[in-house]
Scaffold this motif. Structure first.
Motif, PDB file in Angstrom:
ATOM      1  N   LYS A 203      38.443  60.384  51.371  1.00 10.63           N
ATOM      2  CA  LYS A 203      38.794  59.485  50.259  1.00 10.63           C
ATOM      3  C   LYS A 203      37.973  59.839  49.021  1.00 10.63           C
ATOM      4  CE  LYS A 203      41.282  56.320  52.686  1.00 10.63           C
ATOM      5  NZ  LYS A 203      42.741  56.350  52.615  1.00 10.63           N
TER       6      LYS A 203
ATOM      7  N   ALA B 127      43.158  53.359  41.075  1.00 10.15           N
ATOM      8  CA  ALA B 127      42.259  52.226  40.829  1.00 10.15           C
ATOM      9  C   ALA B 127      40.870  52.731  40.446  1.00 10.15           C
ATOM     10  CB  ALA B 127      42.170  51.378  42.099  1.00 10.15           C
TER      11      ALA B 127
ATOM     12  N   VAL C 286      38.037  46.480  47.194  1.00 11.93           N
ATOM     13  CA  VAL C 286      38.509  47.285  48.330  1.00 11.93           C
ATOM     14  C   VAL C 286      37.412  48.261  48.763  1.00 11.93           C
ATOM     15  CG1 VAL C 286      40.311  48.861  49.129  1.00 11.93           C
ATOM     16  CG2 VAL C 286      40.872  47.088  47.460  1.00 11.93           C
TER      17      VAL C 286
ATOM     18  N   LYS D 226      36.553  51.509  51.271  1.00 13.23           N
ATOM     19  CA  LYS D 226      37.222  52.565  52.042  1.00 13.23           C
ATOM     20  C   LYS D 226      36.192  53.505  52.664  1.00 13.23           C
ATOM     21  CE  LYS D 226      41.424  52.523  49.284  1.00 13.23           C
ATOM     22  NZ  LYS D 226      42.453  53.261  48.536  1.00 13.23           N
TER      23      LYS D 226
ATOM     24  N   VAL E 260      40.293  51.113  55.689  1.00 12.80           N
ATOM     25  CA  VAL E 260      40.413  50.466  54.378  1.00 12.80           C
ATOM     26  C   VAL E 260      40.381  48.959  54.562  1.00 12.80           C
ATOM     27  CG1 VAL E 260      41.930  50.091  52.399  1.00 12.80           C
ATOM     28  CG2 VAL E 260      41.746  52.374  53.410  1.00 12.80           C
TER      29      VAL E 260
ATOM     30  N   VAL F  30      40.686  45.456  52.424  1.00 13.38           N
ATOM     31  CA  VAL F  30      40.960  44.766  51.164  1.00 13.38           C
ATOM     32  C   VAL F  30      40.308  43.388  51.300  1.00 13.38           C
ATOM     33  CG1 VAL F  30      42.766  43.938  49.602  1.00 13.38           C
ATOM     34  CG2 VAL F  30      43.141  46.019  50.952  1.00 13.38           C
TER      35      VAL F  30
ATOM     36  N   GLU G 221      36.512  50.243  45.458  1.00 14.92           N
ATOM     37  CA  GLU G 221      37.444  50.301  44.335  1.00 14.92           C
ATOM     38  C   GLU G 221      38.072  48.965  43.983  1.00 14.92           C
ATOM     39  OE1 GLU G 221      40.243  53.446  45.542  1.00 14.92           O
ATOM     40  OE2 GLU G 221      41.771  51.910  45.820  1.00 14.92           O
ATOM     41  N   GLN G 222      38.573  48.958  42.773  1.00 16.17           N
ATOM     42  CA  GLN G 222      39.244  47.794  42.203  1.00 16.17           C
ATOM     43  C   GLN G 222      40.476  47.467  43.047  1.00 16.17           C
ATOM     44  OE1 GLN G 222      41.234  49.409  38.873  1.00 16.17           O
ATOM     45  NE2 GLN G 222      41.982  47.469  38.062  1.00 16.17           N
ATOM     46  N   CYS G 223      40.729  46.188  43.248  1.00 15.92           N
ATOM     47  CA  CYS G 223      41.905  45.783  44.021  1.00 15.92           C
ATOM     48  C   CYS G 223      43.105  45.695  43.075  1.00 15.92           C
ATOM     49  CB  CYS G 223      41.624  44.427  44.656  1.00 15.92           C
ATOM     50  SG  CYS G 223      42.952  43.879  45.704  1.00 15.92           S
ATOM     51  N   LEU G 224      44.172  46.419  43.430  1.00 14.67           N
ATOM     52  CA  LEU G 224      45.378  46.390  42.602  1.00 14.67           C
ATOM     53  C   LEU G 224      46.391  45.454  43.239  1.00 14.67           C
ATOM     54  CD1 LEU G 224      45.810  50.220  41.901  1.00 14.67           C
ATOM     55  CD2 LEU G 224      44.834  48.489  40.375  1.00 14.67           C
TER      56      LEU G 224
ATOM     57  N   GLU H 129      54.051  48.012  46.873  1.00 11.62           N
ATOM     58  CA  GLU H 129      53.756  49.359  47.365  1.00 11.62           C
ATOM     59  C   GLU H 129      55.031  50.157  47.608  1.00 11.62           C
ATOM     60  OE1 GLU H 129      50.655  50.052  50.342  1.00 11.62           O
ATOM     61  OE2 GLU H 129      50.150  47.941  50.155  1.00 11.62           O
TER      62      GLU H 129
ATOM     63  N   LYS I 137      53.267  47.778  56.190  1.00  2.10           N
ATOM     64  CA  LYS I 137      52.032  48.101  56.917  1.00  2.10           C
ATOM     65  C   LYS I 137      51.518  46.965  57.793  1.00  2.10           C
ATOM     66  CE  LYS I 137      50.171  52.088  54.886  1.00  2.10           C
ATOM     67  NZ  LYS I 137      50.488  52.347  53.484  1.00  2.10           N
TER      68      LYS I 137
ATOM     69  N   ASN J 146      46.624  45.411  59.360  1.00  3.20           N
ATOM     70  CA  ASN J 146      47.351  46.644  59.046  1.00  3.20           C
ATOM     71  C   ASN J 146      47.695  47.411  60.310  1.00  3.20           C
ATOM     72  OD1 ASN J 146      47.967  47.047  56.342  1.00  3.20           O
ATOM     73  ND2 ASN J 146      45.880  47.674  55.838  1.00  3.20           N
TER      74      ASN J 146
ATOM     75  N   MET K 173      50.946  51.991  44.371  1.00  2.00           N
ATOM     76  CA  MET K 173      51.049  50.566  44.065  1.00  2.00           C
ATOM     77  C   MET K 173      51.697  50.513  42.683  1.00  2.00           C
ATOM     78  SD  MET K 173      50.266  47.550  45.313  1.00  2.00           S
ATOM     79  CE  MET K 173      48.736  47.244  46.173  1.00  2.00           C
TER      80      MET K 173
ATOM     81  N   LEU L  56      47.278  54.831  45.569  1.00  2.00           N
ATOM     82  CA  LEU L  56      46.303  54.210  46.468  1.00  2.00           C
ATOM     83  C   LEU L  56      45.687  55.266  47.357  1.00  2.00           C
ATOM     84  CD1 LEU L  56      48.186  51.009  47.694  1.00  2.00           C
ATOM     85  CD2 LEU L  56      46.485  51.195  45.880  1.00  2.00           C
ATOM     86  N   GLU L  57      46.517  56.208  47.774  1.00  2.00           N
ATOM     87  CA  GLU L  57      46.029  57.277  48.648  1.00  2.00           C
ATOM     88  C   GLU L  57      47.026  58.422  48.597  1.00  2.00           C
ATOM     89  OE1 GLU L  57      46.415  56.663  52.862  1.00  2.00           O
ATOM     90  OE2 GLU L  57      48.345  55.684  52.649  1.00  2.00           O
TER      91      GLU L  57
HETATM   92  P1  AMP Z   1      45.117  53.547  52.014  1.00  2.00           P
HETATM   93  O1  AMP Z   1      44.882  54.098  53.395  1.00  2.00           O
HETATM   94  O2  AMP Z   1      44.109  53.974  51.011  1.00  2.00           O
HETATM   95  O3  AMP Z   1      46.529  53.637  51.546  1.00  2.00           O
HETATM   96  O4  AMP Z   1      44.977  51.975  52.198  1.00  2.00           O
HETATM   97  C1  AMP Z   1      45.684  51.257  53.178  1.00  2.00           C
HETATM   98  C2  AMP Z   1      46.280  50.020  52.573  1.00  2.00           C
HETATM   99  O5  AMP Z   1      45.276  49.242  51.937  1.00  2.00           O
HETATM  100  C3  AMP Z   1      47.285  50.307  51.444  1.00  2.00           C
HETATM  101  O6  AMP Z   1      48.556  50.561  51.951  1.00  2.00           O
HETATM  102  C4  AMP Z   1      47.221  49.025  50.657  1.00  2.00           C
HETATM  103  O7  AMP Z   1      47.990  48.018  51.273  1.00  2.00           O
HETATM  104  C5  AMP Z   1      45.779  48.646  50.755  1.00  2.00           C
HETATM  105  N1  AMP Z   1      45.011  49.172  49.585  1.00  2.00           N
HETATM  106  C6  AMP Z   1      44.364  50.354  49.484  1.00  2.00           C
HETATM  107  N2  AMP Z   1      43.785  50.494  48.279  1.00  2.00           N
HETATM  108  C7  AMP Z   1      44.049  49.364  47.600  1.00  2.00           C
HETATM  109  C8  AMP Z   1      43.719  48.891  46.282  1.00  2.00           C
HETATM  110  N3  AMP Z   1      42.973  49.605  45.448  1.00  2.00           N
HETATM  111  N4  AMP Z   1      44.187  47.687  45.920  1.00  2.00           N
HETATM  112  C9  AMP Z   1      44.924  46.930  46.780  1.00  2.00           C
HETATM  113  N5  AMP Z   1      45.276  47.309  48.006  1.00  2.00           N
HETATM  114  C10 AMP Z   1      44.841  48.512  48.430  1.00  2.00           C
END
Ligand code: AMP
Ligand code: GLY
Length: 426
Positions: free
Chosen positions: A103, A118, A141, A143, A153, A155, A185-188, A192, A214, A224, A273, A282-283
């Protein structure tokens, strides 16, 4: 042609099915595969991470093309190892797979190339991370840096929750080395969507859009999971937004890799997002999404083999990709307990009745044989995928098929597709 598919889930079943539609493909092997895959491919008892044995097999069987499903072997360098042996393989190099495997790498890469994501900071020190979380407040968030089977991850809605997560990752090291570093990181907030593109390192070929689900329960409640269902297309990605994703995310990423001398052949998947109609990453993943691959491959009109071959040979520029006009929708049937520890070995009934239904495909994720019975062997067991004139009809067909299937403890979401259907009615 002889093709080897690596992996053994629903995504790999969909890949084998897509490849089996080509009359240029004579034999499909799948390592390790599963009970459903064994209907269309010869399953080989080699683990997806056992790169040396896979190379031996590919050489011994004169495999023409190997297609990698999951991230773990890519992060271990399977593509580099096959290419060193002169074997053709679809999947990015070890260096490129860091986009998913780390990450910290991924966020810094996005920052280097101005890809919208974010706001964040990375930490190797627990105390500095704690200070930053207190400064920023919640929601926030956390990670873990490395691969953590989709669980790394958190949230956090409250500061205390964020600090608990930080402690588990960095002090208790519940994900081992994956917790050496963290991203905070900042929560968005937004909707999705999954955006997958095929690339040979020069051309970026966007695939049909999709949306994953998810959380384990209806209404996006509960913990998740790897994904409980998906549909394609995802109406949240309008044509204008798709252009923006290509221009501001996909092309800069591929140019960035090329600038850094990192070859990228395979799928680049951006988990987005959409916030106020603008896309944020987000990833990134370095492979097809699962379950997203199931509804997306079900809609593909261009031959999957031709597409992958052109990608591996650096000829994607010549491809005019075509999709069926129908929408598709996949509902995942899971074992009791999933995404926590789950039961195995339950007999699965009703699949013959579904086989007779038109435009319904059952892709297997976690199934095996117990003598002549097909039984559950994973958390996610089946992906029931249907085509329809629109998402509503695809949904109706998928759920009609599910009514015929049974195993003890089977659970699934009832609301796959509802967001898109509501959006279309507005
Ligand atoms: P990721 O593996 O980074 O995609 O994160 C898994 C899940 O966490 C994502 O599908 C989102 O639902 C949530 N997520 C990850 N990053 C954020 C973020 N910055 N803000 C809000 N939700 C997030
Ligand atoms: N379905 C999400 C993923 O494949 O990462």
């Amino acid at each position: 042609m002889k093709v080897l598919v690596i992996g053994g889930g629903g995504r790999e079943h969909a890949l084998c099915w897509g490849l089996s539609q080509s009359n240029r493909v004579e034999n499909i092997y799948c390592a390790p595969g599963n009970a459903g895959i064994s209907d269309i491919a010869e399953c080989i008892d080699i683990k997806a991470e056992d790169i040396d044995s896979l190379i031996d097999f590919a050489r011994y069987e004169w495999i023409d093309l190997t297609v990698v499903g999951p991230e773990a072997p890519l992060s271990l360098g399977i593509a580099d190892a096959f290419e060193r042996e002169g074997l053709k393989i679809f999947g990015p190099s070890k260096a490129a797979a860091q986009i998913e495997g780390s990450k910290v790498f991924s966020k810094n890469f996005m920052r280097r190339y101005g890809i919208p994501t974010a706001e964040y900071k990375t930490f190797t020190s627990y105390l500095h991370a704690e200070e930053y979380i207190r400064l920023k407040g919640a929601p926030i968030v956390i990670k873990a840096d490395g691969l953590a089977a989709g669980k790394g991850v958190i949230v956090a809605k409250r500061v205390e929750e964020a600090l608990d997560a930080l402690r588990l990752i960095m002090k208790d090291r519940i994900f081992g080395n994956a917790g050496d570093r963290v991203v905070v990181e900042q929560c968005l907030e937004g909707e999705e969507a999954s955006f997958m593109a095929m690339t040979d390192g020069k051309t970026v070929l966007p695939l049909a859009t999709s949306q994953d689900h998810k959380r384990v329960f209806d209404g996006d409640e509960g913990p998740n999971t790897g994904g409980m269902g998906a549909y394609s297309p995802a109406p949240v990605i309008t044509d204008a937004l798709e252009m923006e994703v290509i221009q501001r995310i996909m092309l800069p990423a591929i140019k960035g890799f090329s600038k850094e001398g990192i070859p990228y052949k395979g799928i680049l998947y951006a988990g987005l997002m959409v916030v106020n109609n603008r896309p944020y990453v987000l990833e990134f993943n370095c492979r097809f999404g699962d379950p997203e691959a199931q509804p997306v491959i079900a809609r593909l009109k261009t031959g999957l083999f031709d597409l992958i071959e052109a990608c591996v040979e650096g000829r994607l520029n010549d491809i005019d990709i075509r999709w069926k006009p129908e929408a598709s929708l996949c509902v995942v049937l899971a074992s009791r307990g999933y995404p926590g520890s789950y039961e195995k070995g339950k007999r699965i009934d009703g699949l013959e009745a579904v086989n007779e239904m038109q435009d319904v495909f059952v892709f297997h994720s976690g199934t095996s044989f117990n003598n002549d019975d097909m039984v559950t062997s994973g958390g996610r067991v089946l992906g029931v995928t249907a085509l329809g004139r629109d998402i509503s009809e695809a949904k109706q067909r998928a759920y009609a098929a599910i009514k015929k299937i049974h195993f003890d403890g089977m659970h699934y979401r009832r609301d796959i597709g509802d967001k898109a259907i509501k959006g279309q009615q507005q």
